[in-house]
Design a protein around this motif. Structure first.
Motif, PDB file in Angstrom:
ATOM      1  N   PRO A  80       0.925  -1.252  -0.054  1.00  0.00           N
ATOM      2  CA  PRO A  80       0.142  -0.028  -0.093  1.00  0.00           C
ATOM      3  C   PRO A  80       0.841   1.270  -0.135  1.00  0.00           C
ATOM      4  N   PHE A  81       0.284   2.366  -0.795  1.00  0.00           N
ATOM      5  CA  PHE A  81       1.129   3.490  -0.782  1.00  0.00           C
ATOM      6  C   PHE A  81       1.017   4.117   0.907  1.00  0.00           C
ATOM      7  N   PRO A  82       2.156   4.594   1.097  1.00  0.00           N
ATOM      8  CA  PRO A  82       2.340   5.047   2.558  1.00  0.00           C
ATOM      9  C   PRO A  82       1.195   6.406   2.771  1.00  0.00           C
ATOM     10  N   ALA A  83       0.858   6.398   4.017  1.00  0.00           N
ATOM     11  CA  ALA A  83      -0.263   7.233   4.401  1.00  0.00           C
ATOM     12  C   ALA A  83       0.449   8.691   4.503  1.00  0.00           C
ATOM     13  N   GLY A  84       1.594   8.526   5.248  1.00  0.00           N
ATOM     14  CA  GLY A  84       2.384   9.983   5.423  1.00  0.00           C
ATOM     15  C   GLY A  84       3.559  10.028   4.496  1.00  0.00           C
ATOM     16  N   ASP A  85       4.225  11.352   4.587  1.00  0.00           N
ATOM     17  CA  ASP A  85       5.331  11.502   3.790  1.00  0.00           C
ATOM     18  C   ASP A  85       6.418  10.568   4.165  1.00  0.00           C
ATOM     19  N   SER A  86       6.596   9.982   5.285  1.00  0.00           N
ATOM     20  CA  SER A  86       7.637   8.996   5.503  1.00  0.00           C
ATOM     21  C   SER A  86       7.143   7.973   6.490  1.00  0.00           C
TER      22      SER A  86
ATOM     23  N   PHE B 156       9.479   1.534  -6.040  1.00  0.00           N
ATOM     24  CA  PHE B 156       9.949   3.111  -6.404  1.00  0.00           C
ATOM     25  C   PHE B 156       9.069   3.737  -7.341  1.00  0.00           C
ATOM     26  N   THR B 157       9.122   2.899  -8.568  1.00  0.00           N
ATOM     27  CA  THR B 157       8.687   3.439  -9.790  1.00  0.00           C
ATOM     28  C   THR B 157       6.947   3.374  -9.564  1.00  0.00           C
ATOM     29  N   GLU B 158       6.759   2.465  -8.877  1.00  0.00           N
ATOM     30  CA  GLU B 158       4.966   2.070  -8.642  1.00  0.00           C
ATOM     31  C   GLU B 158       4.458   3.545  -7.774  1.00  0.00           C
ATOM     32  N   TRP B 159       5.103   3.714  -6.736  1.00  0.00           N
ATOM     33  CA  TRP B 159       4.715   4.980  -5.850  1.00  0.00           C
ATOM     34  C   TRP B 159       5.173   6.195  -6.489  1.00  0.00           C
ATOM     35  N   PHE B 160       6.183   6.317  -7.179  1.00  0.00           N
ATOM     36  CA  PHE B 160       6.594   7.652  -7.783  1.00  0.00           C
ATOM     37  C   PHE B 160       7.071   7.502  -8.986  1.00  0.00           C
ATOM     38  N   PRO B 161       6.103   7.689 -10.120  1.00  0.00           N
ATOM     39  CA  PRO B 161       6.230   7.223 -11.467  1.00  0.00           C
ATOM     40  C   PRO B 161       7.172   8.317 -12.325  1.00  0.00           C
ATOM     41  N   ASP B 162       7.369   9.471 -11.949  1.00  0.00           N
ATOM     42  CA  ASP B 162       8.303  10.400 -12.520  1.00  0.00           C
ATOM     43  C   ASP B 162       9.379  10.774 -11.780  1.00  0.00           C
ATOM     44  N   ALA B 163      10.502  11.463 -12.187  1.00  0.00           N
ATOM     45  CA  ALA B 163      11.485  11.888 -11.796  1.00  0.00           C
ATOM     46  C   ALA B 163      11.330  13.198 -10.780  1.00  0.00           C
ATOM     47  N   ALA B 164      10.222  13.942 -10.903  1.00  0.00           N
ATOM     48  CA  ALA B 164       9.914  15.004 -10.192  1.00  0.00           C
ATOM     49  C   ALA B 164       9.435  14.474  -9.002  1.00  0.00           C
ATOM     50  N   ALA B 165       8.727  13.362  -8.965  1.00  0.00           N
ATOM     51  CA  ALA B 165       7.938  12.611  -7.510  1.00  0.00           C
ATOM     52  C   ALA B 165       9.044  11.961  -7.137  1.00  0.00           C
ATOM     53  N   GLN B 166      10.039  11.311  -7.636  1.00  0.00           N
ATOM     54  CA  GLN B 166      11.202  10.636  -6.982  1.00  0.00           C
ATOM     55  C   GLN B 166      12.297  11.249  -6.327  1.00  0.00           C
ATOM     56  N   ALA B 167      12.387  12.583  -6.729  1.00  0.00           N
ATOM     57  CA  ALA B 167      13.878  13.221  -6.396  1.00  0.00           C
ATOM     58  C   ALA B 167      13.794  13.469  -5.000  1.00  0.00           C
ATOM     59  N   ASN B 168      12.935  13.514  -4.049  1.00  0.00           N
ATOM     60  CA  ASN B 168      13.206  13.534  -2.426  1.00  0.00           C
ATOM     61  C   ASN B 168      12.799  12.198  -1.835  1.00  0.00           C
ATOM     62  N   GLN B 169      12.675  11.214  -2.829  1.00  0.00           N
ATOM     63  CA  GLN B 169      12.284  10.091  -1.747  1.00  0.00           C
ATOM     64  C   GLN B 169      13.326   8.871  -1.677  1.00  0.00           C
ATOM     65  N   VAL B 170      13.020   8.066  -0.654  1.00  0.00           N
ATOM     66  CA  VAL B 170      14.198   7.049  -0.237  1.00  0.00           C
ATOM     67  C   VAL B 170      13.157   5.819   0.183  1.00  0.00           C
ATOM     68  N   ILE B 171      13.629   4.562  -0.399  1.00  0.00           N
ATOM     69  CA  ILE B 171      12.872   3.522  -0.083  1.00  0.00           C
ATOM     70  C   ILE B 171      14.058   2.399   0.470  1.00  0.00           C
ATOM     71  N   VAL B 172      13.809   2.025   1.596  1.00  0.00           N
ATOM     72  CA  VAL B 172      14.819   1.004   1.799  1.00  0.00           C
ATOM     73  C   VAL B 172      13.766  -0.427   2.226  1.00  0.00           C
ATOM     74  N   ALA B 173      14.346  -1.642   1.780  1.00  0.00           N
ATOM     75  CA  ALA B 173      13.379  -2.565   1.573  1.00  0.00           C
ATOM     76  C   ALA B 173      13.924  -3.893   2.444  1.00  0.00           C
TER      77      ALA B 173
END
Length: 228
Positions: A37-43, A97-114
């Motif tokens: 599921p997509f996270p409810a908050g920013d982090s 990462f690409t599912e949650w944040f589909p473009d470069a602008a949305a991805q820029a500030n994101q980090v996912i640790v799995a």
């Protein structure tokens, strides 16, 4: 021949065979990136692997929210119990990462640790803006060293807490504390090695042969003298 006994054994074997086939045919449930599921908050923390305590999730979540407020970087920790066949932690996190944040602008500030709890495999993916602060070497060290040391003892809570603490410091521009120091414990050997045992046995045999070579001729000589 007791046919009743034979029949019971036959039925029992057939029953065991049916159970074995049924167990092999049971599906092994795996988790795909599309199911997270997509996270409810920013982090935050998504514990699909069900290995983190509520205290850990709450503590790590607060830390990540603080990092987001200070830096604008949104960090997400995701645990899963089992990946799809052929999937690795890295391909999983890349897809997520690409599912949650589909473009470069949305991805820029994101980090996912799995973290995959079946293999204890770990991976990280982050955007371009984060890459200006987080180097590939440090990112790799966080998931391959900082997380892996507690995982050797099955300590999932400590693994994500240590990774979150180190990652938060780096993202906030603080000195990198580096990976955990592994101290090698040297214990005094209380047993002899095979080579040492073999050497000792060989020495005993040589000494015995020398004694025999000295004593036997002397005994023989005295016997000979006594008989004459």
């Amino acid at each position: 021949m007791n046919w009743q006994v034979v029949w019971k054994r036959f039925v029992g074997c057939v029953g065991l065979g049916v159970i074995a086939i049924a167990l092999m045919a049971m599906p092994v449930w795996a988790t795909s990136a599309a199911e997270i599921p997509f996270p409810a908050g920013d982090s935050g923390v998504i514990d699909e692997g069900n290995v983190l305590s509520p205290i850990t999730q709450s503590s790590l979540g607060r830390l990540l929210q603080e990092v987001a407020k200070k830096t604008g970087f949104n960090v997400h920790f995701v645990t899963v119990h089992r990946l799809d066949y052929g999937e690795t932690p890295q391909t999983f996190v890349d897809t997520l990462f690409t599912e949650w944040f589909p473009d470069a602008a949305a991805q820029a500030n994101q980090v996912i640790v799995a973290l995959d709890t079946v293999t204890n495999g770990t991976a990280i993916r982050y955007g371009d803006a984060v890459a200006q602060t987080l180097s590939p070497e440090t990112a790799d060290s966080i998931v391959q060293e900082t997380m892996r040391v507690p995982l050797r003892d099955g300590n999932y809570n400590q693994s994500v807490l240590d990774a979150g603490d180190r990652l938060s410091k780096v993202l906030q521009g603080e000195p990198d504390p580096g990976p955990p120091v592994i101290r090698e414990v040297i214990t005094e050997k209380t047993y002899k090695s095979k080579s040492e045992t073999d050497d000792r046995s060989a020495t005993i045999i040589v000494v015995m042969l020398l004694i025999a070579a000295t004593v036997i001729p002397m005994v023989t000589y005295f016997i000979y003298q006594g008989s004459s």
